[in-house]
Design a protein around this motif. Structure first.
Motif, PDB file in Angstrom:
ATOM      1  N   ILE A  87      46.311  32.406  36.287  1.00 44.92           N
ATOM      2  CA  ILE A  87      45.663  33.769  35.679  1.00 44.92           C
ATOM      3  C   ILE A  87      45.035  33.863  35.363  1.00 44.92           C
ATOM      4  O   ILE A  87      44.093  32.709  35.090  1.00 44.92           O
ATOM      5  N   LEU A  88      44.073  34.916  36.719  1.00 44.31           N
ATOM      6  CA  LEU A  88      42.833  34.341  36.969  1.00 44.31           C
ATOM      7  C   LEU A  88      42.161  35.796  36.117  1.00 44.31           C
ATOM      8  O   LEU A  88      40.794  36.288  36.330  1.00 44.31           O
ATOM      9  N   GLY A  89      43.357  36.791  35.507  1.00 43.77           N
ATOM     10  CA  GLY A  89      42.616  38.371  34.551  1.00 43.77           C
ATOM     11  C   GLY A  89      43.764  38.891  34.603  1.00 43.77           C
ATOM     12  O   GLY A  89      45.162  38.224  35.007  1.00 43.77           O
ATOM     13  N   VAL A  90      43.602  40.041  33.518  1.00 43.92           N
ATOM     14  CA  VAL A  90      44.394  40.763  33.212  1.00 43.92           C
ATOM     15  C   VAL A  90      43.800  41.738  33.127  1.00 43.92           C
ATOM     16  O   VAL A  90      42.816  42.450  32.678  1.00 43.92           O
ATOM     17  N   ASP A  91      44.801  43.156  33.865  1.00 46.60           N
ATOM     18  CA  ASP A  91      44.091  44.641  33.989  1.00 46.60           C
ATOM     19  C   ASP A  91      42.943  44.180  34.508  1.00 46.60           C
ATOM     20  O   ASP A  91      42.701  43.651  35.413  1.00 46.60           O
ATOM     21  N   ALA A  92      42.470  44.696  33.381  1.00 48.58           N
ATOM     22  CA  ALA A  92      40.403  45.936  34.403  1.00 48.58           C
ATOM     23  C   ALA A  92      39.527  44.317  34.289  1.00 48.58           C
ATOM     24  O   ALA A  92      38.742  43.628  34.089  1.00 48.58           O
ATOM     25  N   LEU A  93      40.436  42.736  33.245  1.00 45.22           N
ATOM     26  CA  LEU A  93      39.670  41.782  32.508  1.00 45.22           C
ATOM     27  C   LEU A  93      39.853  40.813  33.893  1.00 45.22           C
ATOM     28  O   LEU A  93      40.902  39.941  33.786  1.00 45.22           O
ATOM     29  N   ASN A  94      38.728  39.863  33.998  1.00 45.19           N
ATOM     30  CA  ASN A  94      39.039  39.060  35.264  1.00 45.19           C
ATOM     31  C   ASN A  94      38.013  37.748  34.722  1.00 45.19           C
ATOM     32  O   ASN A  94      36.616  38.209  33.887  1.00 45.19           O
ATOM     33  N   PHE A  95      38.319  37.131  34.381  1.00 48.53           N
ATOM     34  CA  PHE A  95      37.408  35.949  34.424  1.00 48.53           C
ATOM     35  C   PHE A  95      36.393  35.646  34.930  1.00 48.53           C
ATOM     36  O   PHE A  95      35.371  34.869  33.998  1.00 48.53           O
ATOM     37  N   GLY A  96      36.056  35.506  35.602  1.00 45.57           N
ATOM     38  CA  GLY A  96      35.100  35.288  36.771  1.00 45.57           C
ATOM     39  C   GLY A  96      35.051  34.263  37.344  1.00 45.57           C
ATOM     40  O   GLY A  96      36.342  33.546  37.235  1.00 45.57           O
ATOM     41  N   LYS A  97      33.301  33.589  37.620  1.00 46.81           N
ATOM     42  CA  LYS A  97      33.554  32.733  38.482  1.00 46.81           C
ATOM     43  C   LYS A  97      32.575  31.871  37.184  1.00 46.81           C
ATOM     44  O   LYS A  97      31.973  31.634  36.571  1.00 46.81           O
ATOM     45  N   VAL A 157      48.688  29.063  46.970  1.00 50.11           N
ATOM     46  CA  VAL A 157      46.791  29.806  47.147  1.00 50.11           C
ATOM     47  C   VAL A 157      47.178  31.135  47.300  1.00 50.11           C
ATOM     48  O   VAL A 157      46.436  31.537  47.698  1.00 50.11           O
ATOM     49  N   LYS A 158      48.459  31.338  46.821  1.00 47.02           N
ATOM     50  CA  LYS A 158      49.271  32.922  47.220  1.00 47.02           C
ATOM     51  C   LYS A 158      48.366  33.167  45.828  1.00 47.02           C
ATOM     52  O   LYS A 158      48.686  33.759  44.635  1.00 47.02           O
ATOM     53  N   LYS A 159      47.306  34.338  45.776  1.00 50.67           N
ATOM     54  CA  LYS A 159      47.375  35.708  44.711  1.00 50.67           C
ATOM     55  C   LYS A 159      48.504  36.668  44.998  1.00 50.67           C
ATOM     56  O   LYS A 159      49.106  37.279  45.922  1.00 50.67           O
ATOM     57  N   MET A 160      48.766  36.814  43.844  1.00 51.73           N
ATOM     58  CA  MET A 160      49.742  37.825  43.412  1.00 51.73           C
ATOM     59  C   MET A 160      49.037  38.971  41.795  1.00 51.73           C
ATOM     60  O   MET A 160      49.117  38.417  40.946  1.00 51.73           O
ATOM     61  N   ASP A 161      50.137  40.213  41.883  1.00 48.08           N
ATOM     62  CA  ASP A 161      50.205  41.303  40.203  1.00 48.08           C
ATOM     63  C   ASP A 161      51.166  40.893  39.930  1.00 48.08           C
ATOM     64  O   ASP A 161      52.314  41.091  40.881  1.00 48.08           O
ATOM     65  N   LYS A 180      46.883  44.059  22.594  1.00 45.76           N
ATOM     66  CA  LYS A 180      47.965  45.147  22.643  1.00 45.76           C
ATOM     67  C   LYS A 180      48.523  45.008  21.834  1.00 45.76           C
ATOM     68  O   LYS A 180      49.226  44.699  20.993  1.00 45.76           O
ATOM     69  N   GLN A 181      50.694  46.036  22.236  1.00 44.35           N
ATOM     70  CA  GLN A 181      51.552  46.566  20.832  1.00 44.35           C
ATOM     71  C   GLN A 181      52.420  45.752  21.602  1.00 44.35           C
ATOM     72  O   GLN A 181      53.143  45.765  22.819  1.00 44.35           O
ATOM     73  N   PRO A 182      53.574  45.275  21.010  1.00 44.93           N
ATOM     74  CA  PRO A 182      54.769  45.029  21.528  1.00 44.93           C
ATOM     75  C   PRO A 182      55.052  46.712  22.663  1.00 44.93           C
ATOM     76  O   PRO A 182      55.273  47.625  22.219  1.00 44.93           O
ATOM     77  N   ASP A 183      56.157  46.164  23.877  1.00 51.43           N
ATOM     78  CA  ASP A 183      56.140  47.255  24.531  1.00 51.43           C
ATOM     79  C   ASP A 183      55.410  47.957  25.607  1.00 51.43           C
ATOM     80  O   ASP A 183      55.490  49.064  26.334  1.00 51.43           O
ATOM     81  N   ASP A 184      54.222  47.395  25.472  1.00 54.00           N
ATOM     82  CA  ASP A 184      52.664  47.516  25.900  1.00 54.00           C
ATOM     83  C   ASP A 184      53.520  46.680  26.917  1.00 54.00           C
ATOM     84  O   ASP A 184      53.846  45.612  27.356  1.00 54.00           O
ATOM     85  N   THR A 185      53.026  47.377  28.365  1.00 54.80           N
ATOM     86  CA  THR A 185      53.124  46.533  29.761  1.00 54.80           C
ATOM     87  C   THR A 185      51.582  45.903  30.276  1.00 54.80           C
ATOM     88  O   THR A 185      50.836  46.904  30.735  1.00 54.80           O
ATOM     89  N   VAL A 186      51.015  44.931  30.332  1.00 48.73           N
ATOM     90  CA  VAL A 186      49.830  44.497  31.422  1.00 48.73           C
ATOM     91  C   VAL A 186      50.367  43.958  32.591  1.00 48.73           C
ATOM     92  O   VAL A 186      51.045  43.131  32.676  1.00 48.73           O
ATOM     93  N   THR A 187      49.224  43.829  33.080  1.00 52.59           N
ATOM     94  CA  THR A 187      49.242  43.206  34.321  1.00 52.59           C
ATOM     95  C   THR A 187      48.533  41.982  34.525  1.00 52.59           C
ATOM     96  O   THR A 187      47.179  42.427  34.305  1.00 52.59           O
ATOM     97  N   LEU A 188      49.271  41.172  35.051  1.00 47.82           N
ATOM     98  CA  LEU A 188      48.982  39.260  35.249  1.00 47.82           C
ATOM     99  C   LEU A 188      48.087  39.304  36.657  1.00 47.82           C
ATOM    100  O   LEU A 188      49.067  39.190  37.637  1.00 47.82           O
ATOM    101  N   HIS A 189      47.104  38.476  36.696  1.00 42.18           N
ATOM    102  CA  HIS A 189      46.363  38.376  38.507  1.00 42.18           C
ATOM    103  C   HIS A 189      46.529  37.023  38.319  1.00 42.18           C
ATOM    104  O   HIS A 189      45.956  35.948  38.013  1.00 42.18           O
ATOM    105  N   ILE A 190      47.314  36.305  38.974  1.00 39.79           N
ATOM    106  CA  ILE A 190      48.033  35.486  38.795  1.00 39.79           C
ATOM    107  C   ILE A 190      48.278  34.543  40.616  1.00 39.79           C
ATOM    108  O   ILE A 190      47.558  34.944  41.462  1.00 39.79           O
ATOM    109  N   MET A 191      47.653  33.569  40.495  1.00 38.43           N
ATOM    110  CA  MET A 191      46.984  32.216  41.714  1.00 38.43           C
ATOM    111  C   MET A 191      48.656  31.583  41.272  1.00 38.43           C
ATOM    112  O   MET A 191      48.473  30.690  40.368  1.00 38.43           O
ATOM    113  N   ARG A 192      49.763  31.599  42.266  1.00 36.59           N
ATOM    114  CA  ARG A 192      50.803  30.578  42.671  1.00 36.59           C
ATOM    115  C   ARG A 192      50.276  30.003  43.859  1.00 36.59           C
ATOM    116  O   ARG A 192      50.654  30.270  44.831  1.00 36.59           O
TER     117      ARG A 192
END
Length: 252
Positions: A153-163, A207-211, A193-205
């Protein structure tokens, strides 16, 4: 004549709107007897659907639903209706007092730094800070969203962990476990966040990046148990004590 007919039409329309409004307000104020009767049906599907509707009503009218459910619980002679009303009454009374709870994905994780597959510059020592999934717990939002062990996980929603810069001696490793505090940052964000909220994880699997979108569940009390198996304060105990006090106050 036309003016009279038009006037009557407006009066009738206004009266109909008032009637609909009063009816809806009445339905919102308390659960209907028909809905409670369905919860005692011999058919499982009918009972389940009725309970689902009752839960929606209770959450929508949380400022008054605990008291209305208490009234239905006391009045009903049907064991299943009483049990369901009690269960939901406790849930919404606690939620009204403490909120919906913290968000939870259901994964175990560790800090990691990983080479950016999009960076082709030779000798570049910058790595992406991330959170590596070491376990996906069964029957959790993480499993339902399709998260996998070793996903990063490289980040979530607008939060990116950076370099971060990796020391030259360690630069030859594509993956390097290192402490950037990303686990803490990520965990704090999810718990905010609260239960039932939806978040978007920025994933690297690989060498492929995906949300990946994940709809959170309520964080279980067991997730806050201390390292040695004992938490400092069990939040569920406090909630149970509150409900017992509230229930006694309703009996007066």
């Amino acid at each position: 004549m036309n003016h009279m007919m038009t006037g009557k039409w407006y009066v009738r329309r206004w009266a109909l709107l008032v009637l609909v409004s009063v009816t809806c307000t009445s339905l919102d104020a308390e659960p209907t007897n028909a809905l409670l009767d369905k919860m005692n049906s011999d058919e499982f599907d009918v009972r389940s659907k009725a309970y689902a509707e009752l839960k929606v009503w209770a959450k929508k009218n949380i400022e008054s639903s605990p008291e209305q459910l208490h009234k239905a619980w006391k009045a009903s002679k049907q064991p299943e209706v009483k049990s369901r009303c009690y269960e939901l009454m406790k849930d919404v009374a606690i939620q009204r007092r403490f909120g919906k709870g913290k968000g939870f994905i259901g994964i175990r994780m560790q800090e990691i730094a990983v080479a950016d597959p999009g960076n082709k510059e030779p000798g570049n020592q910058e790595k992406l800070a991330g959170v590596q999934i070491t376990l996906v717990m069964p029957d959790t939002p993480g499993e339902k969203a399709g998260l996998k062990m070793n996903d990063i996980i490289l980040g979530v929603d607008a939060l990116n962990f950076g370099k971060s810069k990796i020391p030259p001696a360690n630069a030859r490793f594509g993956f390097q476990q290192i402490d950037f505090g990303t686990v803490t940052r990520f965990g704090d964000y999810i718990k905010s966040k609260q239960p039932d909220d939806t978040v978007t994880l920025h994933i690297m699997r690989g060498v492929k990046k995906m949300d990946v979108k994940v709809t959170l569940m309520k964080r279980p009390a067991s997730a806050d148990v201390g390292v040695f198996g004992r938490g400092t304060i069990d939040p569920q105990d406090e909630k149970d004590r509150f409900f017992e006090t509230w229930l006694r106050s309703m009996a007066k």
